[in-house]
Design an enzyme around this catalytic site. Sequence first.
Site, PDB file in Angstrom:
ATOM      1  N   LYS A 182       0.883  -1.175   0.000  1.00  0.00           N
ATOM      2  CA  LYS A 182       0.000   0.000   0.000  1.00  0.00           C
ATOM      3  C   LYS A 182       0.919   1.223   0.000  1.00  0.00           C
ATOM      4  CE  LYS A 182      -2.511   3.342   1.712  1.00  0.00           C
ATOM      5  NZ  LYS A 182      -1.876   4.502   1.110  1.00  0.00           N
ATOM      6  N   GLY A 235       6.023   5.172   8.669  1.00  0.00           N
ATOM      7  CA  GLY A 235       5.291   6.433   8.543  1.00  0.00           C
ATOM      8  C   GLY A 235       5.389   7.216   9.838  1.00  0.00           C
ATOM      9  N   THR A 239       0.378   7.796  13.053  1.00  0.00           N
ATOM     10  CA  THR A 239      -0.253   6.716  12.278  1.00  0.00           C
ATOM     11  C   THR A 239       0.177   5.363  12.847  1.00  0.00           C
ATOM     12  OG1 THR A 239       0.159   8.177  10.388  1.00  0.00           O
ATOM     13  CG2 THR A 239      -0.840   6.050   9.904  1.00  0.00           C
ATOM     14  N   GLY A 240       1.415   5.297  13.313  1.00  0.00           N
ATOM     15  CA  GLY A 240       1.899   4.052  13.929  1.00  0.00           C
ATOM     16  C   GLY A 240       1.047   3.662  15.125  1.00  0.00           C
ATOM     17  N   GLU A 257       8.240   1.518  11.833  1.00  0.00           N
ATOM     18  CA  GLU A 257       9.404   2.399  11.600  1.00  0.00           C
ATOM     19  C   GLU A 257       8.848   3.817  11.538  1.00  0.00           C
ATOM     20  OE1 GLU A 257      12.431   1.409  11.635  1.00  0.00           O
ATOM     21  OE2 GLU A 257      12.266  -0.740  11.335  1.00  0.00           O
ATOM     22  N   CYS A 291      13.501  10.166   7.707  1.00  0.00           N
ATOM     23  CA  CYS A 291      13.300   9.778   9.106  1.00  0.00           C
ATOM     24  C   CYS A 291      14.644   9.853   9.810  1.00  0.00           C
ATOM     25  CB  CYS A 291      12.747   8.366   9.170  1.00  0.00           C
ATOM     26  SG  CYS A 291      13.729   7.171   8.270  1.00  0.00           S
ATOM     27  N   GLU A 396       9.309  16.241  15.398  1.00  0.00           N
ATOM     28  CA  GLU A 396      10.073  15.876  14.213  1.00  0.00           C
ATOM     29  C   GLU A 396       9.978  17.024  13.204  1.00  0.00           C
ATOM     30  OE1 GLU A 396       8.625  12.688  11.592  1.00  0.00           O
ATOM     31  OE2 GLU A 396      10.719  12.112  11.352  1.00  0.00           O
TER      32      GLU A 396
HETATM   33  P1  NAD Z   1       1.994   8.650   7.169  1.00  0.00           P
HETATM   34  O1  NAD Z   1       1.943   7.993   8.489  1.00  0.00           O
HETATM   35  O2  NAD Z   1       1.097   9.791   6.909  1.00  0.00           O
HETATM   36  O3  NAD Z   1       1.671   7.595   6.000  1.00  0.00           O
HETATM   37  C1  NAD Z   1       2.408   6.400   5.835  1.00  0.00           C
HETATM   38  C2  NAD Z   1       1.554   5.372   5.112  1.00  0.00           C
HETATM   39  O4  NAD Z   1       0.472   4.998   5.964  1.00  0.00           O
HETATM   40  C3  NAD Z   1       0.909   5.873   3.822  1.00  0.00           C
HETATM   41  O5  NAD Z   1       0.902   4.843   2.866  1.00  0.00           O
HETATM   42  C4  NAD Z   1      -0.493   6.205   4.265  1.00  0.00           C
HETATM   43  O6  NAD Z   1      -1.436   6.168   3.209  1.00  0.00           O
HETATM   44  C5  NAD Z   1      -0.748   5.095   5.262  1.00  0.00           C
HETATM   45  N1  NAD Z   1      -1.816   5.371   6.233  1.00  0.00           N
HETATM   46  C6  NAD Z   1      -2.274   6.575   6.658  1.00  0.00           C
HETATM   47  N2  NAD Z   1      -3.281   6.408   7.551  1.00  0.00           N
HETATM   48  C7  NAD Z   1      -3.445   5.079   7.700  1.00  0.00           C
HETATM   49  C8  NAD Z   1      -4.317   4.275   8.491  1.00  0.00           C
HETATM   50  N3  NAD Z   1      -5.232   4.815   9.310  1.00  0.00           N
HETATM   51  N4  NAD Z   1      -4.221   2.936   8.403  1.00  0.00           N
HETATM   52  C9  NAD Z   1      -3.297   2.369   7.602  1.00  0.00           C
HETATM   53  N5  NAD Z   1      -2.451   3.074   6.808  1.00  0.00           N
HETATM   54  C10 NAD Z   1      -2.513   4.413   6.868  1.00  0.00           C
HETATM   55  O7  NAD Z   1       3.527   9.046   6.945  1.00  0.00           O
HETATM   56  P2  NAD Z   1       4.149   9.913   5.756  1.00  0.00           P
HETATM   57  O8  NAD Z   1       3.790  11.330   5.976  1.00  0.00           O
HETATM   58  O9  NAD Z   1       3.830   9.253   4.448  1.00  0.00           O
HETATM   59  O10 NAD Z   1       5.717   9.680   5.994  1.00  0.00           O
HETATM   60  C11 NAD Z   1       6.519  10.526   6.752  1.00  0.00           C
HETATM   61  C12 NAD Z   1       6.783   9.915   8.115  1.00  0.00           C
HETATM   62  O11 NAD Z   1       7.389   8.632   7.974  1.00  0.00           O
HETATM   63  C13 NAD Z   1       7.768  10.722   8.963  1.00  0.00           C
HETATM   64  O12 NAD Z   1       7.321  10.786  10.280  1.00  0.00           O
HETATM   65  C14 NAD Z   1       9.051   9.901   8.886  1.00  0.00           C
HETATM   66  O13 NAD Z   1       9.951  10.095   9.933  1.00  0.00           O
HETATM   67  C15 NAD Z   1       8.510   8.512   8.854  1.00  0.00           C
HETATM   68  N6  NAD Z   1       9.502   7.601   8.308  1.00  0.00           N
HETATM   69  C16 NAD Z   1      10.103   6.677   9.145  1.00  0.00           C
HETATM   70  C17 NAD Z   1      11.100   5.825   8.650  1.00  0.00           C
HETATM   71  C18 NAD Z   1      11.791   4.832   9.535  1.00  0.00           C
HETATM   72  O14 NAD Z   1      12.403   3.911   9.008  1.00  0.00           O
HETATM   73  N7  NAD Z   1      11.722   4.959  10.848  1.00  0.00           N
HETATM   74  C19 NAD Z   1      11.471   5.908   7.308  1.00  0.00           C
HETATM   75  C20 NAD Z   1      10.844   6.859   6.500  1.00  0.00           C
HETATM   76  C21 NAD Z   1       9.835   7.687   7.001  1.00  0.00           C
END
Ligand code: NAD
Length: 494
Positions: A182, A235, A239-240, A257, A291, A396
């Site tokens: 996804k 993400g 959201t996590g 992550e 990240c 962040e």
């Molecule tokens: P996000 O949490 O908005 O989205 C991530 C994914 O989750 C997307 O595909 C989104 O469509 C999906 N999503 C959103 N709501 C959801 C739900 N309710 N249920 C299931 N899936 C859902 O994150 P983003 O804005 O796309 O990414 C940026 C973030 O990711 C930053 O905080 C960054 O630090 C983090 N990140 C972490 C790592 C790591 O390895 N720790 C790596 C890259 C990015």
Amino acid sequence: MAEVASASMTKMYVKGQWVEAQSGETQEVRSPHDGSVVDTVPRGSRDDARAAIRAAEDAFPEWADTAADERARLILAGVEKVKEKQKDLAKVLSAEQGKPVFEAMGEIHHFLHGMTFYAGLASKIRGAQVPLPPDMGKHSYGLVLKRPVGVCGAIVPWNFPITLMGTKIGPALIAGNTVIVKPASSTPLTSLQIIGLLNEAGLPAGVLNCVTGPGREVGEELLENPVVRRIAFTGESGTGRRVMEVAGPQFKRITLELGGSDPMIVMPDADLRKAVSGAMIGRFWNCGQACLAVKRLYLHEEIHDEFLEALLKKVGSYELGDPATRPEKPFVRMGPLHTAEQREEIESQLADATSKGAEVLIGGSRPDDPALGSGHYFHPAVVANVSHHSRLVQEEVFGPVLPVFKVKDLDEAIVLANDNQYGLGSSIWTQNLTWSNQAIREIQAGVTWVNQIHYGYDELPFGGVKASGIGHEHGPEAVDYYQETKGAVIGGLA
Ligand code: NAD
């Protein structure tokens, strides 16, 4: 055998076929550079996610039974196809994400390296044979068996959509699992093309699927549907938390992550030239949307002024502009932020810091150039005199803004480094083994680099502590999260 990937990229990939959303709805993917429509993709729903989950469930028994060498062969054949198309793929990635083409090439290389690494591991996964006490029966012994988990959901963000897809599908596929990817709604295009190419290379239909659509629908179906046994999520920390709320009660295997706010500490004996380069790449690569990024810089008072002078000179060499083009030397291209909201967030974090007395040393504004007026551009900034209580430090910061602090010794630097909810990466720059060991021991983070900022590795396990996540990606360790460990006892032997 799956359908060949020459079909329109406006479709998604389910059960070996390019398909529309069942509702017929589509969504646009827009360029962060000028807002133009790069392409459209299906706006998938829960129904589409369910279709992909069924396909993955059907494909699982045969894929789980496929010999490890054969799985590796098919993945490597896909890697070759992606390699052949890498230049075109990098252009698509740059167009949808906003990163300069040379950075997009770096990301595709990292994906290829990771997939090759995991293909090489496929035949090396092993369990164990365990001697048992004689009272369990003469010659009896135990076995530790490794078995695939089943259907896996891979939920990927927009900042590094390709490498972060690879860190999930590589270990999942070699261990014999089937997957539904996804992608983020704003970066599905390159992922779809790559998934098409991997399927074209011979993956059986249903083994690797991709459903585009909103997280609240497609993502949540993956979290809720009991057939999906494993969720790999990258993400935001918020959201996590939602992933845990929905998938946790079903006892799914979850890795998270999440966000980070990496400290970088520079001691007086550091190689300053290398450390300045590290800070530049660490903070400004991908327009600061990483990240793992240097989000707070702690400079020892003895080298503070010299370091800052060199840093500001380098930051001044960034030229904002179309990520598809290169600037004249010695300028370095920086593309736009990915979304308008992203830029507004950075601006409000910066405003909070300045309202508490911070001083912007360079950058920190939108460009005047009318040619960049429809993009989400922002001049990279370095900021001093920042309160440690400000949002720029405690949240962040997902963009090119770097707060800098002067510290009197390592103890003070480590206390400040740990004064944060996150614990993803960190680095110390020194030749002193005692200092580097202290930093490795005491900084609360999933990884500490010494004299290095090197994100492109697949060999070591990587994952955060505190609000940065749970579990690991990368390395052979990541495969464990895609396997069940089963014990067996062989008894009754003569
Ligand atoms: P996000 O949490 O908005 O989205 C991530 C994914 O989750 C997307 O595909 C989104 O469509 C999906 N999503 C959103 N709501 C959801 C739900 N309710 N249920 C299931 N899936 C859902 O994150 P983003 O804005 O796309 O990414 C940026 C973030 O990711 C930053 O905080 C960054 O630090 C983090 N990140 C972490 C790592 C790591 O390895 N720790 C790596 C890259 C990015």
